[in-house]
Design a protein around this motif. Structure first.
Motif, PDB file in Angstrom:
ATOM      1  N   ASP B 228      -7.729   0.104   0.567  1.00  0.00           N
ATOM      2  CA  ASP B 228      -6.287  -0.058   0.414  1.00  0.00           C
ATOM      3  C   ASP B 228      -5.901  -1.324   1.182  1.00  0.00           C
ATOM      4  O   ASP B 228      -6.216  -1.428   2.370  1.00  0.00           O
ATOM      5  CB  ASP B 228      -5.554   1.154   1.002  1.00  0.00           C
ATOM      6  CG  ASP B 228      -5.462   2.274  -0.022  1.00  0.00           C
ATOM      7  OD1 ASP B 228      -5.548   1.978  -1.228  1.00  0.00           O
ATOM      8  OD2 ASP B 228      -5.329   3.446   0.390  1.00  0.00           O
ATOM      9  N   VAL B 229      -5.250  -2.222   0.491  1.00  0.00           N
ATOM     10  CA  VAL B 229      -4.895  -3.483   1.165  1.00  0.00           C
ATOM     11  C   VAL B 229      -3.417  -3.779   1.014  1.00  0.00           C
ATOM     12  O   VAL B 229      -2.773  -3.356   0.041  1.00  0.00           O
ATOM     13  CB  VAL B 229      -5.705  -4.677   0.620  1.00  0.00           C
ATOM     14  CG1 VAL B 229      -7.182  -4.495   0.911  1.00  0.00           C
ATOM     15  CG2 VAL B 229      -5.468  -4.874  -0.865  1.00  0.00           C
ATOM     16  N   ILE B 248      -9.410  -4.430  -9.448  1.00  0.00           N
ATOM     17  CA  ILE B 248      -8.144  -3.946  -8.899  1.00  0.00           C
ATOM     18  C   ILE B 248      -7.826  -2.603  -9.558  1.00  0.00           C
ATOM     19  O   ILE B 248      -7.704  -2.519 -10.785  1.00  0.00           O
ATOM     20  CB  ILE B 248      -7.004  -4.944  -9.151  1.00  0.00           C
ATOM     21  CG1 ILE B 248      -7.319  -6.252  -8.411  1.00  0.00           C
ATOM     22  CG2 ILE B 248      -5.661  -4.375  -8.670  1.00  0.00           C
ATOM     23  CD1 ILE B 248      -6.404  -7.372  -8.786  1.00  0.00           C
ATOM     24  N   VAL B 249      -7.749  -1.555  -8.741  1.00  0.00           N
ATOM     25  CA  VAL B 249      -7.453  -0.222  -9.288  1.00  0.00           C
ATOM     26  C   VAL B 249      -5.961  -0.109  -9.573  1.00  0.00           C
ATOM     27  O   VAL B 249      -5.541   0.392 -10.593  1.00  0.00           O
ATOM     28  CB  VAL B 249      -7.910   0.874  -8.322  1.00  0.00           C
ATOM     29  CG1 VAL B 249      -7.615   2.262  -8.878  1.00  0.00           C
ATOM     30  CG2 VAL B 249      -9.404   0.731  -8.036  1.00  0.00           C
ATOM     31  N   ARG B 250      -5.155  -0.540  -8.603  1.00  0.00           N
ATOM     32  CA  ARG B 250      -3.715  -0.560  -8.828  1.00  0.00           C
ATOM     33  C   ARG B 250      -3.075  -1.624  -7.938  1.00  0.00           C
ATOM     34  O   ARG B 250      -3.672  -2.054  -6.947  1.00  0.00           O
ATOM     35  CB  ARG B 250      -3.100   0.820  -8.596  1.00  0.00           C
ATOM     36  CG  ARG B 250      -3.186   1.318  -7.171  1.00  0.00           C
ATOM     37  CD  ARG B 250      -2.246   2.504  -6.934  1.00  0.00           C
ATOM     38  NE  ARG B 250      -2.279   2.824  -5.519  1.00  0.00           N
ATOM     39  CZ  ARG B 250      -3.058   3.769  -4.993  1.00  0.00           C
ATOM     40  NH1 ARG B 250      -3.857   4.480  -5.777  1.00  0.00           N
ATOM     41  NH2 ARG B 250      -3.041   3.972  -3.709  1.00  0.00           N
ATOM     42  N   GLY B 260      -2.113  -2.734  -2.851  1.00  0.00           N
ATOM     43  CA  GLY B 260      -3.029  -2.427  -3.939  1.00  0.00           C
ATOM     44  C   GLY B 260      -4.294  -1.759  -3.459  1.00  0.00           C
ATOM     45  O   GLY B 260      -4.538  -1.585  -2.259  1.00  0.00           O
ATOM     46  N   ARG B 261      -5.080  -1.297  -4.415  1.00  0.00           N
ATOM     47  CA  ARG B 261      -6.361  -0.694  -4.090  1.00  0.00           C
ATOM     48  C   ARG B 261      -7.452  -1.419  -4.852  1.00  0.00           C
ATOM     49  O   ARG B 261      -7.319  -1.665  -6.048  1.00  0.00           O
ATOM     50  CB  ARG B 261      -6.369   0.783  -4.459  1.00  0.00           C
ATOM     51  CG  ARG B 261      -7.704   1.447  -4.180  1.00  0.00           C
ATOM     52  CD  ARG B 261      -7.643   2.940  -4.385  1.00  0.00           C
ATOM     53  NE  ARG B 261      -6.934   3.587  -3.275  1.00  0.00           N
ATOM     54  CZ  ARG B 261      -6.891   4.911  -3.122  1.00  0.00           C
ATOM     55  NH1 ARG B 261      -7.478   5.714  -4.011  1.00  0.00           N
ATOM     56  NH2 ARG B 261      -6.251   5.440  -2.112  1.00  0.00           N
ATOM     57  N   GLU B 288     -10.481   1.128   4.633  1.00  0.00           N
ATOM     58  CA  GLU B 288     -11.453   1.639   3.686  1.00  0.00           C
ATOM     59  C   GLU B 288     -11.022   3.042   3.265  1.00  0.00           C
ATOM     60  O   GLU B 288     -10.639   3.861   4.101  1.00  0.00           O
ATOM     61  CB  GLU B 288     -12.844   1.674   4.316  1.00  0.00           C
ATOM     62  CG  GLU B 288     -13.902   2.090   3.307  1.00  0.00           C
ATOM     63  CD  GLU B 288     -15.305   2.024   3.860  1.00  0.00           C
ATOM     64  OE1 GLU B 288     -15.454   1.859   5.087  1.00  0.00           O
ATOM     65  OE2 GLU B 288     -16.240   2.140   3.054  1.00  0.00           O
ATOM     66  N   VAL B 289     -11.069   3.320   1.981  1.00  0.00           N
ATOM     67  CA  VAL B 289     -10.676   4.653   1.502  1.00  0.00           C
ATOM     68  C   VAL B 289     -11.892   5.572   1.518  1.00  0.00           C
ATOM     69  O   VAL B 289     -12.885   5.312   0.847  1.00  0.00           O
ATOM     70  CB  VAL B 289     -10.104   4.591   0.068  1.00  0.00           C
ATOM     71  CG1 VAL B 289      -9.735   5.987  -0.401  1.00  0.00           C
ATOM     72  CG2 VAL B 289      -8.913   3.658   0.017  1.00  0.00           C
ATOM     73  N   LEU B 290     -11.808   6.628   2.352  1.00  0.00           N
ATOM     74  CA  LEU B 290     -12.899   7.617   2.373  1.00  0.00           C
ATOM     75  C   LEU B 290     -12.425   8.841   1.613  1.00  0.00           C
ATOM     76  O   LEU B 290     -11.258   9.202   1.679  1.00  0.00           O
ATOM     77  CB  LEU B 290     -13.245   7.984   3.818  1.00  0.00           C
ATOM     78  CG  LEU B 290     -14.048   6.948   4.590  1.00  0.00           C
ATOM     79  CD1 LEU B 290     -14.229   7.394   6.026  1.00  0.00           C
ATOM     80  CD2 LEU B 290     -15.395   6.681   3.934  1.00  0.00           C
ATOM     81  N   PRO B 291     -13.315   9.494   0.898  1.00  0.00           N
ATOM     82  CA  PRO B 291     -12.881  10.675   0.140  1.00  0.00           C
ATOM     83  C   PRO B 291     -12.482  11.791   1.094  1.00  0.00           C
ATOM     84  O   PRO B 291     -13.076  11.931   2.173  1.00  0.00           O
ATOM     85  CB  PRO B 291     -14.118  11.047  -0.674  1.00  0.00           C
ATOM     86  CG  PRO B 291     -15.263  10.511   0.111  1.00  0.00           C
ATOM     87  CD  PRO B 291     -14.764   9.276   0.803  1.00  0.00           C
TER      88      PRO B 291
END
Lengths: 421, 307
Positions: B228-229, B248-250, B260-261, B288-291
């Motif tokens: 996530d930035v 780019i996811v979104r 964005g992600r 960092e996106v962790l599940p």
């Protein structure tokens, strides 16, 4: 269950009536008649048969010991001014109320006939003295002790009904206790510390101890109340002085014509307590008490285990009904049969019901005051203990699975599955 | 050292298999999450560990010894379905349950006094259980579960029935039990609490263990290389970042901030991502996106349809 229920109920209602009409006990009564009046006319019926012995009483008594006869009726010669008397001797089992009534009514009838036939020749004064009412006493041939059929039956019935109530009250207490532990969901906490079997047996034994305590308390309090009443009202129950005499008299085998007998008779009429005291002599009280404790305890344990299994299998009290019915029917049956057992305490029906463990606690207690052979008692007790062990084994299997099972519909098929697991 | 080793347990009921070849190791002084959808076999496993139910196959070792009835005093168990004797007085009840776990009466009194004071429930001692609210009863149940200071604690859905304040308190107490030296097995559906307190987990689904391991490690294993930035001073947006190894996811514009992600390929390191972002604009936020455990749970369970 829909079909089984009505069947069981029908059996419950029909069976006792059927058994009662199909009177099963055959009684053979030897007759020694010194008067010569009765022996010719006495005829008997399907349940009571009379056999005339042409011998003296002493001879007949000796013969009786090896005979197949159930009782020995001795009618001594009496002065015509005296009341007609007869003694019914027995050796192992007391003759039932049925037999005694038969003997009495037949003798009354014969006497009445005799009196009518000879009426014209008898002066009214004498007629008054001649009462067509035979005084029949029942005595044990060994000890000579008098028995009181009403007392014997009463005592047996009382003990039987008491056991019935105890089993019912404390059995359902076990069931409710188990159900409470299950529905309040505390059971899983407890069985993580103790084995389900321990918890179940703890519940059953705990309630048994409560029951015994309550029973002993009752006995003690009743005794204390009677003693207290006796002290405050010495006249009311004061039979102790004369009781002694009656007991010493009761050693005599023959109904004596002496003056003391006369006194005793008047006394008997005056005080029921003395009669009860004499009647109690013919009953083995220690045996009665010990058997009561035994049948109370094991009867309760047997049913308690089954009740515990029921409590564990269901989710709420309403669901217990379908399982309660088959468990309580033998118990109900034994109490419905009670009056029949009293009439015929050593017949085959009484015998078998006192052997089947589900009915034996009540039925055997009714039979014991009449006298039960030792082997019958031992077999009955043994069967009860074995069945109790089997029931606990079965109950433990149901209990173990049942207490942790919520919300599933439990029927007999499911129970069987649990047992086989 | 493991406090509990479960080896190849199989349990069959008459119409279904509740557990199939389940093996678990529960390390000392840790919180072990036992996860799984309803009916997966968690409660069956817990009951077997508590020796309430028997197993058809397999072995359990408690501190290296084969599990035997004497071990129950060293285990504390708070079942999912829990209750108390409603007609009893609270104090009596607590004393009874404490003594059932092998404490003497004096020890029980001493411990109960401590805990009742700590939980502010000392005035309830002479009250009847049925007068208490469900939450109050849960407190008492918790106390009698831990009162004998067991080496292994098993909590089955401990938070159900607690209000948020008491949930926090309970969580703290559970972690204190771990600090004391106890190992804790913790069965729940509440994934947020799993992330907060569990060190290791096992996921049971359709009677089998389908996932097992250290919580941090699992998250690492299941991460999808997403970031996530937030970029400031970036009028052109992040479009230029799109490439063969970065997607780019979104993306959304918020005033002068671009949020964005990004998803990157495995070989792209975090530093490389940052380097590219710097070229694009001013980095305001980077993570960092962790599940979440929830994602891992759902991913694993939905992959295998329920039998």
């Amino acid at each position: 269950m829909t079909i089984l229920g009505p069947l069981l109920f029908a059996a419950l209602m029909v069976l006792p009536t059927y058994l009662a009409t199909k009177s099963d006990e055959k009684n053979l009564v030897n007759v020694v008649d010194e008067t010569g009046i009765y022996s010719k006319a006495i005829k008997g019926n399907s349940t009571v048969q009379f056999r005339n012995l042409n011998m003296g009483i002493e001879e007949a008594r000796v013969a009786f010991k090896t005979d197949s006869a159930d009782a020995l009726l001795y009618i001594p010669k009496t002065e015509s001014s005296q009341k007609a008397k007869a003694v019914l001797f027995y050796q192992d089992n007391q003759p039932s109320l049925n037999v005694q009534e038969r003997v009495r009514s037949e003798m009354d009838e014969i006497l009445e006939h005799v009196l009518i036939r000879t009426e014209l020749g008898i002066d009214p004064q004498k007629l008054k003295g001649l009462n067509p009412d035979v005084e029949l006493t029942t005595r044990n041939i060994e000890t000579g002790k008098k028995s009181l059929a009403l007392l014997t039956s009463g005592l047996g019935l009382f003990a039987g009904i008491l056991i019935y109530f105890f089993i019912f009250i404390f059995g359902s207490q076990v069931m409710r206790g188990v159900l409470e532990e299950k529905t309040s969901r505390i059971v899983e906490v407890i069985v993580s510390s103790v084995k389900p079997f321990q918890l179940m047996m703890g519940k059953i034994i705990g309630v048994a101890l409560v029951g015994l305590t309550q029973f002993l308390l009752w006995v003690l309090l009743t005794f204390m109340i009677i003693t207290a009443v006796n002290i405050m009202n010495p006249g009311l129950l004061d039979a102790s002085g004369d009781k002694q005499k009656v007991i010493s008299d009761s050693g005599a085998l023959m109904p004596d014509n002496s003056e003391s007998a006369q006194q005793k008779d008047t006394f008997d009429a005056e005080s029921g307590f003395a009669a009860i005291a004499t009647g109690l002599q013919s009953i083995n009280i220690p045996l009665m008490l010990l058997s009561f404790l035994f049948f109370f305890l094991f009867g309760y344990l047997l049913y308690g285990a089954l009740f515990a299994a029921i409590g564990s299998a269901v989710d709420n009290e309403a669901d217990t009904q379908q399982f309660m019915l088959p468990v309580t029917i033998p118990l109900l049956l034994s109490i419905v049969m009670a009056s029949f057992i009293v009439q015929s305490p050593s017949g085959p029906v009484a015998f078998w019901f006192s052997m089947i463990p589900f009915t034996s606690p009540v039925v055997m207690m009714i039979r014991i005051p009449f006298g039960v052979e030792v082997w019958e008692l031992v077999v009955s007790m043994g069967l009860l203990v074995i069945t109790f062990l089997g029931a606990v084994w079965l109950a433990a299997k149901i209990y173990k699975t049942g207490i942790l099972m919520y919300g599933s519909k439990v029927n007999y098929k499911v129970l069987w599955k649990w047992i086989r697991q | 050292m493991n406090i509990l080793e479960v080896e190849g347990i199989t349990k069959d009921y008459s119409n279904h298999r509740a557990l199939e070849d389940v093996s678990l190791n529960i390390p000392e002084q840790s919180v072990f999450g036992l996860l799984g959808p309803n009916g997966a076999g968690k409660t069956t496993l817990i009951r077997i560990i508590n020796q309430i139910s028997s197993m058809d196959k397999g072995n359990i070792y408690f501190k290296g010894e084969k599990l035997r009835p004497q071990h129950v005093d060293r285990i504390g168990y708070l079942p999912e379905e829990r209750g108390l004797y409603r007609k009893m007085k609270v104090g009596e009840m607590a004393l009874y349950l404490a003594q059932l776990k092998g404490l003497s009466r004096a020890q029980s009194m001493e411990q109960l006094e401590y805990w009742f004071n700590k939980f502010n429930i000392a005035d309830w001692w002479y009250r009847k259980v049925e007068e208490l609210s469900k939450g109050m009863q849960q407190k008492i149940q918790f106390i009698v579960t831990i009162i004998h200071e067991p080496e292994l604690l098993i909590f089955d859905e401990p938070f159900s029935g607690f209000d948020p304040i008491n949930q926090v308190m309970l969580k703290e107490e559970i972690l204190k039990q771990k600090d004391r030296g106890a190992a804790i097995i913790f069965s729940t559906h509440n994934m947020a609490s799993v992330e907060e307190i569990c060190d290791n987990i096992a996921l049971i689904h359709n009677s089998k263990v389908i996932l097992q391991g250290d919580v941090e490690q699992l998250k690492e294993d299941y991460k999808t290389n997403e970031y996530d930035v937030e970029l400031g001073n970036c009028p052109a947006g992040m479009a230029s970042l799109n490439g063969h190894d970065m997607k780019i996811v979104r993306e959304e514009q918020q005033d002068d901030l671009v949020k964005g992600r990004l998803r990157v390929n495995n070989e792209v390191t975090t530093n490389e991502v940052i380097r590219r972002l710097i070229n694009c604009g001013e980095i305001r936020g980077f993570k960092e996106v962790l599940p979440s455990m929830n994602d891992i749970f759902i991913k694993n369970v939905s992959e295998i349809p329920k039998a």
